[in-house]
Design an enzyme around this catalytic site. Structure first.
Site, PDB file in Angstrom:
ATOM      1  N   CYS A 117       0.807  -1.231   0.000  1.00 52.13           N
ATOM      2  CA  CYS A 117       0.000   0.000   0.000  1.00 52.13           C
ATOM      3  C   CYS A 117       0.835   1.273   0.000  1.00 52.13           C
ATOM      4  CB  CYS A 117      -0.910   0.021   1.214  1.00 52.13           C
ATOM      5  SG  CYS A 117      -2.354  -0.980   0.938  1.00 52.13           S
TER       6      CYS A 117
HETATM    7  N1  CO8 Z   1     -20.865  -9.071   5.081  1.00 49.48           N
HETATM    8  C1  CO8 Z   1     -21.537  -9.158   6.238  1.00 49.48           C
HETATM    9  N2  CO8 Z   1     -20.952  -9.308   7.427  1.00 49.48           N
HETATM   10  C2  CO8 Z   1     -19.626  -9.404   7.466  1.00 49.48           C
HETATM   11  C3  CO8 Z   1     -18.831  -9.335   6.293  1.00 49.48           C
HETATM   12  C4  CO8 Z   1     -19.510  -9.164   5.066  1.00 49.48           C
HETATM   13  N3  CO8 Z   1     -18.853  -9.076   3.907  1.00 49.48           N
HETATM   14  N4  CO8 Z   1     -17.554  -9.439   6.633  1.00 49.48           N
HETATM   15  C5  CO8 Z   1     -17.511  -9.560   7.959  1.00 49.48           C
HETATM   16  N5  CO8 Z   1     -18.762  -9.565   8.471  1.00 49.48           N
HETATM   17  C6  CO8 Z   1     -19.157  -9.705   9.871  1.00 49.48           C
HETATM   18  C7  CO8 Z   1     -18.175 -10.547  10.651  1.00 49.48           C
HETATM   19  O1  CO8 Z   1     -18.507 -11.915  10.560  1.00 49.48           O
HETATM   20  C8  CO8 Z   1     -18.316 -10.001  12.040  1.00 49.48           C
HETATM   21  O2  CO8 Z   1     -19.433 -10.600  12.648  1.00 49.48           O
HETATM   22  P1  CO8 Z   1     -19.405 -10.944  14.219  1.00 49.48           P
HETATM   23  O3  CO8 Z   1     -19.219  -9.621  14.926  1.00 49.48           O
HETATM   24  O4  CO8 Z   1     -20.731 -11.570  14.420  1.00 49.48           O
HETATM   25  O5  CO8 Z   1     -18.241 -11.874  14.401  1.00 49.48           O
HETATM   26  C9  CO8 Z   1     -18.636  -8.542  11.831  1.00 49.48           C
HETATM   27  O6  CO8 Z   1     -19.138  -8.435  10.502  1.00 49.48           O
HETATM   28  C10 CO8 Z   1     -17.417  -7.660  11.985  1.00 49.48           C
HETATM   29  O7  CO8 Z   1     -16.349  -8.232  11.202  1.00 49.48           O
HETATM   30  P2  CO8 Z   1     -14.906  -7.623  11.117  1.00 49.48           P
HETATM   31  O8  CO8 Z   1     -14.376  -7.469  12.503  1.00 49.48           O
HETATM   32  O9  CO8 Z   1     -14.083  -8.385  10.141  1.00 49.48           O
HETATM   33  O10 CO8 Z   1     -15.296  -6.253  10.429  1.00 49.48           O
HETATM   34  P3  CO8 Z   1     -14.817  -4.772  10.656  1.00 49.48           P
HETATM   35  O11 CO8 Z   1     -15.946  -4.008  11.164  1.00 49.48           O
HETATM   36  O12 CO8 Z   1     -13.506  -4.669  11.350  1.00 49.48           O
HETATM   37  O13 CO8 Z   1     -14.563  -4.337   9.131  1.00 49.48           O
HETATM   38  C11 CO8 Z   1     -12.849  -4.258   7.503  1.00 49.48           C
HETATM   39  C12 CO8 Z   1     -13.802  -5.131   8.279  1.00 49.48           C
HETATM   40  C13 CO8 Z   1     -13.678  -3.373   6.596  1.00 49.48           C
HETATM   41  C14 CO8 Z   1     -11.956  -5.150   6.670  1.00 49.48           C
HETATM   42  C15 CO8 Z   1     -12.017  -3.409   8.458  1.00 49.48           C
HETATM   43  O14 CO8 Z   1     -11.487  -4.193   9.495  1.00 49.48           O
HETATM   44  C16 CO8 Z   1     -10.878  -2.686   7.775  1.00 49.48           C
HETATM   45  O15 CO8 Z   1     -11.041  -2.006   6.782  1.00 49.48           O
HETATM   46  N6  CO8 Z   1      -9.707  -2.769   8.347  1.00 49.48           N
HETATM   47  C17 CO8 Z   1      -8.540  -2.100   7.791  1.00 49.48           C
HETATM   48  C18 CO8 Z   1      -7.989  -2.959   6.793  1.00 49.48           C
HETATM   49  C19 CO8 Z   1      -6.940  -2.287   5.954  1.00 49.48           C
HETATM   50  O16 CO8 Z   1      -6.752  -1.120   5.845  1.00 49.48           O
HETATM   51  N7  CO8 Z   1      -6.268  -3.113   5.307  1.00 49.48           N
HETATM   52  C20 CO8 Z   1      -5.306  -2.676   4.389  1.00 49.48           C
HETATM   53  C21 CO8 Z   1      -5.300  -3.704   3.372  1.00 49.48           C
HETATM   54  S1  CO8 Z   1      -4.703  -3.158   1.873  1.00 49.48           S
HETATM   55  C22 CO8 Z   1      -3.015  -3.209   1.854  1.00 49.48           C
HETATM   56  O17 CO8 Z   1      -2.323  -3.092   2.811  1.00 49.48           O
HETATM   57  C23 CO8 Z   1      -2.415  -3.422   0.498  1.00 49.48           C
HETATM   58  C24 CO8 Z   1      -2.085  -4.840   0.308  1.00 49.48           C
HETATM   59  C25 CO8 Z   1      -1.737  -5.054  -1.103  1.00 49.48           C
HETATM   60  C26 CO8 Z   1      -2.927  -5.004  -2.039  1.00 49.48           C
HETATM   61  C27 CO8 Z   1      -3.581  -6.300  -2.197  1.00 49.48           C
HETATM   62  C28 CO8 Z   1      -4.547  -6.310  -3.347  1.00 49.48           C
HETATM   63  C29 CO8 Z   1      -5.238  -7.629  -3.626  1.00 49.48           C
END
Ligand code: CO8
Length: 374
Positions: free
Chosen positions: A157
């Site tokens: 990133c």
């Molecule tokens: N639909 C419905 N519900 C869902 C979904 C979904 N798609 N996904 C998760 N849930 C549920 C989970 O099961 C969980 O339920 P429960 O509480 O009952 O267990 C609840 O929703 C909460 O789940 P999470 O804790 O996973 O969800 P968050 O609220 O934390 O949100 C995010 C998830 C959006 C992924 C969030 O954590 C986030 O954005 N975090 C930051 C991530 C980030 O910035 N990452 C950077 C990655 S990119 C990078 O570094 C580049 C890499 C190279 C590129 C690669 C390209 C392929």
């Protein structure tokens, strides 16, 4: 005396195809229904877990993403495939990544009033390159007719900001006069569209920036780069194990751990405070406060991350005018997000205004450039 380094033009190439949350989620849910039906016995025996449905409401609330652009839409929504169809090109055709890099580069060169003869170095810096060699940058260099040299860089990133850091240092060290930094983020082939937690996160795009010494600047919309700041700290919370050793490891080259995967919550908790402190420290080097910034071109991974970071620094959430959001329609485009925001939202700044480009993500890696409108 080393001369002032200037960002004198930027370019943005956007794919013509896009996928809305609704389209993506309908496809994922149909896939999960099929998966659960096919594996009913194993799920009942507790051998594997059922795949729960995804939801458009969750995706928009948890990330701010509503849609994403995609290089090739065919195949992604097909529940029997769940990955794009991109035909292999022969060695005498331009590679996919070089092609989109050239498209963004031409726009940046036009914005900076540069021809190939003016440029003496090309850096292609992004999350993945489609092959190890010859470098995509050298192919781009040949396509554009640039003399000098080119090389590829990978910093996930932070590839775009770190690539600009190298350009800044090369101009300061006088190893290059004008550098083209390009970020062809063709990430969709590495997205696991069968994984509910991450299938919605990414989009494809290409961005480019021209950096040069101030002696040669002719663009009337340019920014002095006051300084750059880089930070890395090892973490496996965002990881892809895809690589050339897979063949010797006798592992499945398409296994879930070979594609993008992350512990999203942990990333969120770790990276937001690190990024906020990074920006605060970068500004402090110049005796500036967060309030002194007119524009924040932040990494575009998650709207809630950007909200939290600006709140930590300003004591309030930055307005959309101060910290523009593009991830609603572009999604997370790996390293290109802050450059898309810069490209779309920089022309209204007036002479003397300060702005910061800042990326944060896998590595962990954080990179920033403090700039001032000329
Ligand atoms: N639909 C419905 N519900 C869902 C979904 C979904 N798609 N996904 C998760 N849930 C549920 C989970 O099961 C969980 O339920 P429960 O509480 O009952 O267990 C609840 O929703 C909460 O789940 P999470 O804790 O996973 O969800 P968050 O609220 O934390 O949100 C995010 C998830 C959006 C992924 C969030 O954590 C986030 O954005 N975090 C930051 C991530 C980030 O910035 N990452 C950077 C990655 S990119 C990078 O570094 C580049 C890499 C190279 C590129 C690669 C390209 C392929």
């Amino acid at each position: 005396m080393t001369q002032q380094v200037v960002m004198s033009g930027s370019g943005l190439w956007t794919p013509k195809h896009s996928i809305t949350n609704e389209e993506l989620i309908n496809s994922y849910n149909a896939y999960s229904d099929k998966f659960n039906a096919q594996n009913a016995d194993k799920i009942a025996a507790g051998e594997i877990e059922a795949k729960p449905h995804s939801s458009a409401e969750f995706v928009e609330k948890a990330s701010g993403i509503k849609s994403r652009y995609i290089y090739e839409k065919d195949g992604v929504l097909d529940i029997n495939r769940m990955r794009p169809i991109i035909a292999e090109r022969s060695d005498d055709q331009i590679s996919n990544q070089a092609e989109i890099a050239v498209a963004a580069a031409k726009k940046a060169m036009k914005a900076a009033n540069k021809t190939a003869d003016d440029i003496d170095a090309v850096i292609v810096s992004c999350a993945y390159v489609q092959r190890s060699y010859p470098a995509i940058a050298i192919e781009v260099q040949a396509e554009l007719g640039i003399k000098g040299f080119g090389f590829d860089m990978l910093v996930a990133c932070s590839a775009a900001t770190f690539g600009m850091h190298r350009a800044y240092e090369m101009i300061k060290a006088q190893t290059a006069k004008t550098v083209l930094v390009i970020n062809p983020e063709l990430v969709s082939p590495q997205v696991n569209y069968t994984d509910r937690d991450s299938h919605f996160i990414f989009g494809d795009v290409a961005t480019a920036i021209i950096l040069e010494g101030e002696d040669t600047v002719t663009s009337d919309n340019a920014f002095n780069v006051l300084s750059t700041k880089a930070f890395t700290q090892f973490s496996s919370n965002i990881r892809s194990n895809h690589g050339y050793l897979n063949r010797a490891n006798d592992t499945d080259p398409y296994g879930a751990d070979k594609l993008f995967n992350q512990e999203g919550r942990k990333v969120f908790k770790d990276v937001c405070p690190l990024a906020a402190e990074h920006i605060r420290a970068h500004l402090a080097k110049h005796d500036l406060m967060p309030e002194d910034l007119t524009r924040w071109w932040l990494h575009q991974a998650n709207i809630n991350m950007n909200t939290l970071i600006s709140k930590r620094l300003l004591g309030r959430v930055a307005t959309l005018e101060e910290a523009p959001i593009v991830l609603d329609r572009y999604a997370n485009t790996a390293s290109a997000g802050s450059v898309i925001a810069f490209n779309l939202y920089n022309k209204d700044l007036v002479k003397g205004d300060f702005g910061i480009l800042c990326s944060f993500g896998a590595g962990y890696s954080i990179g920033s450039l403090l700039v001032q409108k000329r």
